[in-house]
Write a protein that holds these residues in place. Structure first.
Motif, PDB file in Angstrom:
ATOM      1  N   PHE A 164      32.742  44.294  47.211  1.00  0.00           N
ATOM      2  CA  PHE A 164      33.863  44.759  46.542  1.00  0.00           C
ATOM      3  C   PHE A 164      34.323  46.205  47.057  1.00  0.00           C
ATOM      4  CE2 PHE A 164      32.755  42.566  42.170  1.00  0.00           C
ATOM      5  CZ  PHE A 164      33.189  41.371  42.811  1.00  0.00           C
ATOM      6  N   LYS A 165      33.154  46.893  47.452  1.00  0.00           N
ATOM      7  CA  LYS A 165      33.505  48.257  47.932  1.00  0.00           C
ATOM      8  C   LYS A 165      34.297  48.103  49.136  1.00  0.00           C
ATOM      9  CE  LYS A 165      29.811  50.912  46.141  1.00  0.00           C
ATOM     10  NZ  LYS A 165      28.110  51.160  46.725  1.00  0.00           N
ATOM     11  N   GLU A 166      33.983  47.234  50.013  1.00  0.00           N
ATOM     12  CA  GLU A 166      34.586  47.084  51.280  1.00  0.00           C
ATOM     13  C   GLU A 166      35.939  46.108  51.392  1.00  0.00           C
ATOM     14  OE1 GLU A 166      31.446  45.844  53.942  1.00  0.00           O
ATOM     15  OE2 GLU A 166      30.419  47.468  53.314  1.00  0.00           O
ATOM     16  N   LYS A 167      35.785  44.906  50.348  1.00  0.00           N
ATOM     17  CA  LYS A 167      36.948  44.020  50.623  1.00  0.00           C
ATOM     18  C   LYS A 167      37.699  43.597  49.227  1.00  0.00           C
ATOM     19  CE  LYS A 167      34.724  42.025  54.783  1.00  0.00           C
ATOM     20  NZ  LYS A 167      33.698  41.406  55.043  1.00  0.00           N
ATOM     21  N   GLY A 168      37.104  44.318  48.322  1.00  0.00           N
ATOM     22  CA  GLY A 168      37.495  43.773  46.856  1.00  0.00           C
ATOM     23  C   GLY A 168      36.932  42.485  46.608  1.00  0.00           C
ATOM     24  N   ASN A 169      37.590  41.702  45.995  1.00  0.00           N
ATOM     25  CA  ASN A 169      36.950  40.393  45.558  1.00  0.00           C
ATOM     26  C   ASN A 169      37.662  39.313  46.408  1.00  0.00           C
ATOM     27  OD1 ASN A 169      39.294  40.263  44.377  1.00  0.00           O
ATOM     28  ND2 ASN A 169      38.708  39.663  42.337  1.00  0.00           N
ATOM     29  N   ALA A 170      38.615  39.647  47.383  1.00  0.00           N
ATOM     30  CA  ALA A 170      39.153  38.740  48.394  1.00  0.00           C
ATOM     31  C   ALA A 170      37.895  38.096  48.925  1.00  0.00           C
ATOM     32  CB  ALA A 170      40.021  39.229  49.406  1.00  0.00           C
ATOM     33  N   ALA A 177      34.158  34.066  35.229  1.00  0.00           N
ATOM     34  CA  ALA A 177      35.324  34.117  34.479  1.00  0.00           C
ATOM     35  C   ALA A 177      36.754  34.334  35.255  1.00  0.00           C
ATOM     36  CB  ALA A 177      35.342  35.209  33.468  1.00  0.00           C
ATOM     37  N   GLU A 178      37.803  33.906  34.683  1.00  0.00           N
ATOM     38  CA  GLU A 178      39.011  33.779  35.381  1.00  0.00           C
ATOM     39  C   GLU A 178      39.219  35.301  35.922  1.00  0.00           C
ATOM     40  OE1 GLU A 178      42.348  31.963  34.474  1.00  0.00           O
ATOM     41  OE2 GLU A 178      41.444  29.769  34.130  1.00  0.00           O
ATOM     42  N   ILE A 179      39.650  35.436  36.971  1.00  0.00           N
ATOM     43  CA  ILE A 179      39.718  37.017  37.330  1.00  0.00           C
ATOM     44  C   ILE A 179      40.664  37.192  38.314  1.00  0.00           C
ATOM     45  CG2 ILE A 179      38.293  37.223  39.530  1.00  0.00           C
ATOM     46  CD1 ILE A 179      36.720  39.118  37.585  1.00  0.00           C
ATOM     47  N   ASP A 180      41.545  38.442  38.169  1.00  0.00           N
ATOM     48  CA  ASP A 180      42.601  38.568  39.214  1.00  0.00           C
ATOM     49  C   ASP A 180      42.009  39.204  40.252  1.00  0.00           C
ATOM     50  OD1 ASP A 180      44.444  37.738  37.107  1.00  0.00           O
ATOM     51  OD2 ASP A 180      44.501  39.693  36.282  1.00  0.00           O
ATOM     52  N   GLU A 181      42.755  39.055  41.466  1.00  0.00           N
ATOM     53  CA  GLU A 181      42.499  39.564  42.614  1.00  0.00           C
ATOM     54  C   GLU A 181      42.394  41.029  42.656  1.00  0.00           C
ATOM     55  OE1 GLU A 181      43.858  38.501  46.440  1.00  0.00           O
ATOM     56  OE2 GLU A 181      43.223  36.479  46.069  1.00  0.00           O
ATOM     57  N   PHE A 182      41.459  42.037  43.191  1.00  0.00           N
ATOM     58  CA  PHE A 182      41.551  43.253  43.311  1.00  0.00           C
ATOM     59  C   PHE A 182      41.161  43.763  44.773  1.00  0.00           C
ATOM     60  CE2 PHE A 182      37.493  42.542  41.110  1.00  0.00           C
ATOM     61  CZ  PHE A 182      36.687  42.865  42.267  1.00  0.00           C
ATOM     62  N   THR A 183      41.605  44.646  45.189  1.00  0.00           N
ATOM     63  CA  THR A 183      41.145  45.327  46.647  1.00  0.00           C
ATOM     64  C   THR A 183      39.953  46.160  46.647  1.00  0.00           C
ATOM     65  OG1 THR A 183      42.620  47.335  46.374  1.00  0.00           O
ATOM     66  CG2 THR A 183      43.618  45.058  47.339  1.00  0.00           C
ATOM     67  N   SER A 184      39.749  46.674  47.597  1.00  0.00           N
ATOM     68  CA  SER A 184      38.575  47.490  47.711  1.00  0.00           C
ATOM     69  C   SER A 184      38.918  48.958  47.172  1.00  0.00           C
ATOM     70  CB  SER A 184      38.149  47.666  49.278  1.00  0.00           C
ATOM     71  OG  SER A 184      39.017  48.139  50.190  1.00  0.00           O
ATOM     72  N   ASP A 185      40.395  49.289  47.274  1.00  0.00           N
ATOM     73  CA  ASP A 185      40.755  50.524  46.896  1.00  0.00           C
ATOM     74  C   ASP A 185      41.000  50.408  45.448  1.00  0.00           C
ATOM     75  OD1 ASP A 185      41.204  51.661  49.274  1.00  0.00           O
ATOM     76  OD2 ASP A 185      43.424  51.001  49.441  1.00  0.00           O
ATOM     77  N   ASP A 186      41.379  49.264  44.799  1.00  0.00           N
ATOM     78  CA  ASP A 186      41.202  49.104  43.390  1.00  0.00           C
ATOM     79  C   ASP A 186      39.790  49.142  42.811  1.00  0.00           C
ATOM     80  OD1 ASP A 186      43.946  48.195  43.170  1.00  0.00           O
ATOM     81  OD2 ASP A 186      43.590  46.055  43.428  1.00  0.00           O
ATOM     82  N   TRP A 187      38.983  48.802  43.494  1.00  0.00           N
ATOM     83  CA  TRP A 187      37.479  48.688  43.067  1.00  0.00           C
ATOM     84  C   TRP A 187      36.880  50.266  43.020  1.00  0.00           C
ATOM     85  CZ3 TRP A 187      33.882  46.182  40.493  1.00  0.00           C
ATOM     86  CH2 TRP A 187      32.486  46.722  40.621  1.00  0.00           C
ATOM     87  N   ASN A 188      37.206  50.868  44.159  1.00  0.00           N
ATOM     88  CA  ASN A 188      36.613  52.357  44.442  1.00  0.00           C
ATOM     89  C   ASN A 188      37.313  53.312  43.411  1.00  0.00           C
ATOM     90  OD1 ASN A 188      34.931  51.432  46.282  1.00  0.00           O
ATOM     91  ND2 ASN A 188      36.378  51.408  47.877  1.00  0.00           N
ATOM     92  N   GLY A 189      38.364  52.676  42.891  1.00  0.00           N
ATOM     93  CA  GLY A 189      39.242  53.774  41.774  1.00  0.00           C
ATOM     94  C   GLY A 189      38.908  53.271  40.531  1.00  0.00           C
ATOM     95  N   TYR A 190      38.146  52.381  40.172  1.00  0.00           N
ATOM     96  CA  TYR A 190      37.902  52.061  38.825  1.00  0.00           C
ATOM     97  C   TYR A 190      36.688  52.913  38.258  1.00  0.00           C
ATOM     98  CZ  TYR A 190      39.798  46.990  39.274  1.00  0.00           C
ATOM     99  OH  TYR A 190      40.484  46.194  39.707  1.00  0.00           O
ATOM    100  N   SER A 191      36.798  53.130  37.140  1.00  0.00           N
ATOM    101  CA  SER A 191      35.745  53.986  36.483  1.00  0.00           C
ATOM    102  C   SER A 191      34.572  53.261  36.238  1.00  0.00           C
ATOM    103  CB  SER A 191      36.232  54.334  34.968  1.00  0.00           C
ATOM    104  OG  SER A 191      36.167  52.965  34.197  1.00  0.00           O
TER     105      SER A 191
END
Length: 940
Positions: A164-170, A177-191
RNA sequence: GCUCGAGUGGUGGAAUUGGUAGACACGUUGGACUUAAAAUCCAAUGGCCAUCGCGGCCGUGCGGGUUCAAGUCCCGCCUCGAGUACCA
């Protein structure tokens, strides 16, 4: 004097305990064999005769394997968590631990009296902190794992976090569970909280809002397998659906592996079939149906394609052209968005009605067709026709996507719905050779997969199977769907709002759950003042004072379900005292898996699936070396009770004997089976049984009061419970063991009936007399055995050995009886015969065999003796007594040399005196001679 | 409804690969031993017919079939039990 089973049995039970005769130790010079019984829940009423049935069988097999040179692991323990002890605690305030301890002592006492060869040094109890430490530990591993669909195994959650840190969930294909795509930037920005929330979608043990089976009476949630016909399995209380935040295990990730694994285990077909049905794999397609309009643009995310359409699952993509409407489950998330203002009110009303319906109502009222139109329309992607969208509770939110394309022509439920609401029905499949007919004349849909496709554009003329393939290809090309596989299996709900269970090794920080460290385990079950839920509806653990971590974070207040502790107990037996590990690698690599597992088939959809899942997970993380835990499994049948009845003449205190009851108006009353012997009532005993019968009068037949009988479930209220203690007192454990086996095939259900036990007891007394005189002096001699005696012995060795190997214990007992009868007739007292016989019998009747063995001068336990091997030489005969049949009917027998030629056999048979009357006036058409079997003469 | 399993004497059951149906045991009946009872031992015991000490017919839930031969294999039913239950 004579066969004094009481002192013999006590003596040897003491001996085995003192010498730890059955202690299993890793020994690389011997092959291992692991025999396991499904461990018992120690109930307050103790063992009845049904419980030890499987234990006796497995014990015989264990002892047999020891004689055969195997290093046998045969442990026993207790599934000590359970509702009855907790219900009792609620009523009386007695801590469940005390009740459980008491019950375990009673169980142990009863088990010991039957003479089992358990290695008690390995005993485990699921409620022991030293045991549940590893249940909690496994839970943490599950919490810290996710299932990688690409590698088809569980992997560490840390690997996922790195990804996730490097590539998001792609590029991640996970069971989640059903989940939307997120990028590594998204992930690193999450609380941190948001990250944890995201991870929860992947964890194999996860917390989520789910629709659960809530049982108000028990005050807890139940797993699917704990609900039978809409009622709780324990207690039979009503169950309702409820949305709750619960822990679940992502067992569905393993659906396919659980299914595939069944091909590699030696289990009864019926049990495998039950598991296959429970997993419920079905192949089909998922298809998107676009909505005609979007109804409330404000509520729809324009970038989320899914919100523009409805996804359905179908096993019949070939009938897509016949889909004339859609049905959503009332709980489906799109219902509110698509419902038109005009339909809002009726839809809301229906949703409310469906929600408040109990599971039981829903199940029993299957035939009533209910539903409402949402006002919305979808577009059939292949016909481009506008089709109405309905909601109805015959569509389940929990299966597939909670939405269906309705094909009324070829699905009986859709047909019933369409007929009721006057929706169009199109025929798209026609039985080969038939002509299409007007669907308005149909009584039911045509559901069969035999047929040819019609009215379906590009697939017209194809068979159903071809059309399925082509339709899937087409929808994949159109990017509106794909071939998919669905499973009926649901994730296992793992929280119970109960006290008496394993605490979760989980605490909460900012509302998010975190696992404890391993060094904080076991997290011990705290003391509470009340075993009831708190006034604000929290589970009993919320009553515990200081139920927080050392850092002050609150601990989870739910406890684990009954199947938590039983899922991996067979592993702990391998190394039960290990304080640093669940079990050592060495122990696991030696004992590996259970070679023989005996237990009831009521665990088919519960324990046996959970346990296989548990094992597969531990296999994935490299802890166990076998993918399947139970190589061979046998279901022992249930022993039913045999109830006895007395017949009271209505309105009197007069009882009429069974065969005279028709002459009166009577009422049948259960009578305690202890008061009945061979259906004859102990009249005096009956009078003193209960004060109300003190002055009872009787109408007898032949001077006796005969009781009626019926086979029913064994239960206290039916007064038909037979506990083993009184039988052991009267006949001894060896008799009980033999008798339970003699009753019939192990796998079969059978009524308990003590009538036959005398025969087995007589057998043991006759056996005793072969070895000892009236004064119990040994009468075995060193005299050479006769050919007849050796033949009896070796015939028995052969038969008994093959019977044990195929788990046919009842015929094994018969073989012993035949042998003893023969040796008796032969007045055999030769050591050459009687010594091997004692070894042969010892798995079945270990006490008497030990006594004989030691009387024969041996210092070691008979369990160390080598099993005898039959010698075919003693069994060979010079002649065979041929049955001679005429046209298949046996008429007489003729004794002929075994090596006689077929042609000579024919001649001899035709020449025989008895043959003449059958040959008279008839011609011989054919003679069939099967050497050492039969002669059949065809005449006409 | 669907899936699986089972139907054999008065009873529990046996017959392992199509080859003597009812082993073994209970129960019942008769007999021996005993003052008596218990225990033990012996004999008979699927049904029907019989000049019941020769012998025959029928018989493994029902109806067909395959085979020299069927409790066992095939087809169609019936009954009971278990699991599951709107699973698309």
């Amino acid at each position: 004097m004579g066969y004094d089973f009481q002192s013999i049995e006590k003596k040897w039970q003491d001996y085995w305990r003192k010498h730890q005769t059955y202690k299993a130790v890793i020994d690389h010079n011997k092959p291992k064999y692991y025999v396991l019984d499904m461990f018992p829940y120690p109930s307050g009423s103790g063992l009845h005769v049904g419980h030890p049935l499987g234990y006796i069988a497995s014990d015989i097999y264990s002892r047999f394997k020891r004689h055969k040179g195997y290093n046998v692991l045969h442990p026993m323990g207790y599934d000590a968590y359970g509702l009855p002890a907790e219900q009792y605690a609620i009523q009386t305030g007695t801590h469940p631990e005390i009740t459980t301890e008491k019950n375990i002592l009673r169980y142990r006492e009863q088990l010991d009296k039957i003479g089992f060869s358990f290695d008690w040094s390995r005993e485990v109890r699921t409620s022991d902190p030293q045991y549940y430490k590893w249940t909690q530990w496994t839970f943490i591993q599950l919490f810290n794992s996710w299932y990688n669909n690409k590698t088809k195994k569980a992997e560490k959650i840390d690997l996922l976090i790195n990804h996730f840190k490097e590539k998001g969930n792609a590029g991640i294909d996970a069971a989640c569970a059903e989940i939307d795509e997120f990028t590594s930037d998204d992930w690193n920005g999450y609380s941190e909280t948001k990250q944890q929330e995201m991870l929860m979608n992947y964890r194999l043990a996860y917390l989520s809002n789910t629709m659960v089976n809530w049982c108000p009476e028990l005050g807890t949630v139940l797993a699917n397998d704990e609900v039978k016909e809409g009622l709780s399995e324990r207690g039979g209380h009503p169950v309702e659906k409820k949305m709750m935040k619960q822990w679940s295990l992502r067992i569905t990730a393993y659906s396919q592996r659980l299914l595939d694994g069944l091909d590699n285990v030696d289990w009864p077909d019926s049990l495998k079939e039950m598991q296959r049905n429970w997993i419920g794999r079905s192949e089909g397609a998922s298809v998107f149906f676009n909505l005609e309009h979007k109804f409330d643009p404000k509520e729809i995310d324009p970038f989320d394609e899914e919100q523009w359409g409805i996804e359905v699952f179908t096993t019949r993509p070939d009938t897509l052209f016949g889909a004339t409407f859609m049905v959503l489950a009332p709980e489906h998330e799109l219902v509110d968005q698509i419902t038109t203002p005009e339909q809002k009110e009726v839809v809301e009303k229906y949703k409310l009605w469906a929600k408040n319906r109990s599971e039981r109502e829903r199940m029993t009222e299957v035939k009533n067709v209910t539903g409402e139109f949402t006002g919305a329309f979808a577009i059939n992607p292949l016909t481009n026709e506008k089709i109405p969208i309905w909601i109805a509770d015959y569509v389940l939110s929990g299966y597939g996507t909670g939405a269906i394309m309705a094909v009324p022509g070829h699905d009986s439920r859709d047909f019933a719905f369409a007929s009721h609401f006057k929706l169009p029905i199109i025929q798209v499949v026609v039985k080969d050779g038939d002509n299409p007919t007007d669907t308005s004349t149909w009584d039911d849909s045509y559901d069969s997969k035999e047929g040819i496709i019609i009215n379906s554009g590009f697939i017209n003329g194809l068979t159903v199977t071809e059309a399925m393939k082509d339709t899937i290809a087409k929808i994949e090309e159109m990017k509106i769907g794909k071939g998919t596989i669905n499973y009926r299996l649901r994730d296992a709900i793992f929280s119970r709002q109960r006290y008496w269970g394993e605490p979760f090794p989980i605490y909460y920080k900012d509302g998010m759950p975190y696992a404890l460290n391993q060094n904080e385990l076991p997290l011990e079950l705290p003391k509470v003042d009340s075993y009831l839920p708190t006034s604000d509806g929290n589970p009993p653990l919320a009553n515990a004072k200081g139920w927080i971590t050392s850092d002050g974070y609150p601990l989870e207040t739910n406890t684990m379900p009954g199947f938590a502790g039983s899922s991996g107990y067979y592993l702990r037996y391998m190394d039960p005292k290990n304080e640093n590990q669940y079990f050592s690698k060495e122990a696991n690599e030696y004992w590996r898996d259970v070679d023989l597992y005996i237990g009831g088939d009521e665990h088919a959809a519960g324990h046996l699936i959970y346990s296989r899942f548990w094992n597969k997970f531990l296999y994935d993380i490299g802890l166990v070396c076998e993918d399947e835990p139970y190589k061979k499994l046998i279901n022992q049948g249930k022993i039913q009770g045999r109830s006895s009845f007395v017949y009271r003449i209505t309105g009197t205190n007069k009882f009429v004997s069974y065969n005279l009851r028709k002459e009166h108006q009577t009422q049948a009353l259960h009578v305690d089976i202890e008061l009945v012997n061979n259906d004859v009532l102990d009249v005096d005993g009956f009078k003193s049984w209960r004060s109300e019968f003190e002055n009872a009068e009787f109408i007898l037949e032949d001077g006796k009061y005969i009781c009626g009988h019926e086979v029913e479930k064994m239960s206290k209220s039916k007064h038909n419970v037979q506990n083993p203690d009184s039988l052991i007192e009267k006949y001894g454990a060896d008799t009980l063991r033999l008798y339970e086996m003699f009753l019939g095939p192990l796998e079969q259900d059978k009524p308990w009936d003590t009538n036959g036990i005398e025969g087995v007891f007589r057998f043991l007394k006759k056996l005793w007399k072969l070895y000892f005189d009236e004064n119990n002096n040994l009468i075995v001699t060193e005299k050479k055995a006769t050919g007849e005696e050796l033949k009896s012995l070796h015939k028995t060795i052969k038969k008994v050995t093959s019977d044990v190997e195929r788990f046919s214990f009842n015929t094994g007992v018969s073989a012993f009886m035949i042998c003893i009868n023969e040796l008796n007739d032969q007045k055999c007292n030769s050591r050459e015969v009687l010594e091997p016989l004692a070894i042969l019998l010892s798995p079945y009747a270990p006490h008497v065999s030990e006594e004989i063995w030691s009387a024969l001068g041996h210092k070691e336990s008979i369990s160390t003796a080598t099993y005898p091997i039959h010698n075919e030489e003693f069994l060979t005969e010079n002649t065979f007594n041929y049955p001679v049949s005429f046209n298949g009917k046996m008429r007489f027998k003729i004794s002929l040399p075994v090596n006689m030629e077929k042609a000579d056999i024919e001649k001899e048979a035709l020449k025989a005196e008895e043959a003449q009357k059958w040959l008279e006036g008839k011609s011989v058409r054919k003679i069939i001679v099967v050497p050492l079997r039969i002669i059949n003469i065809v005449v006409g």
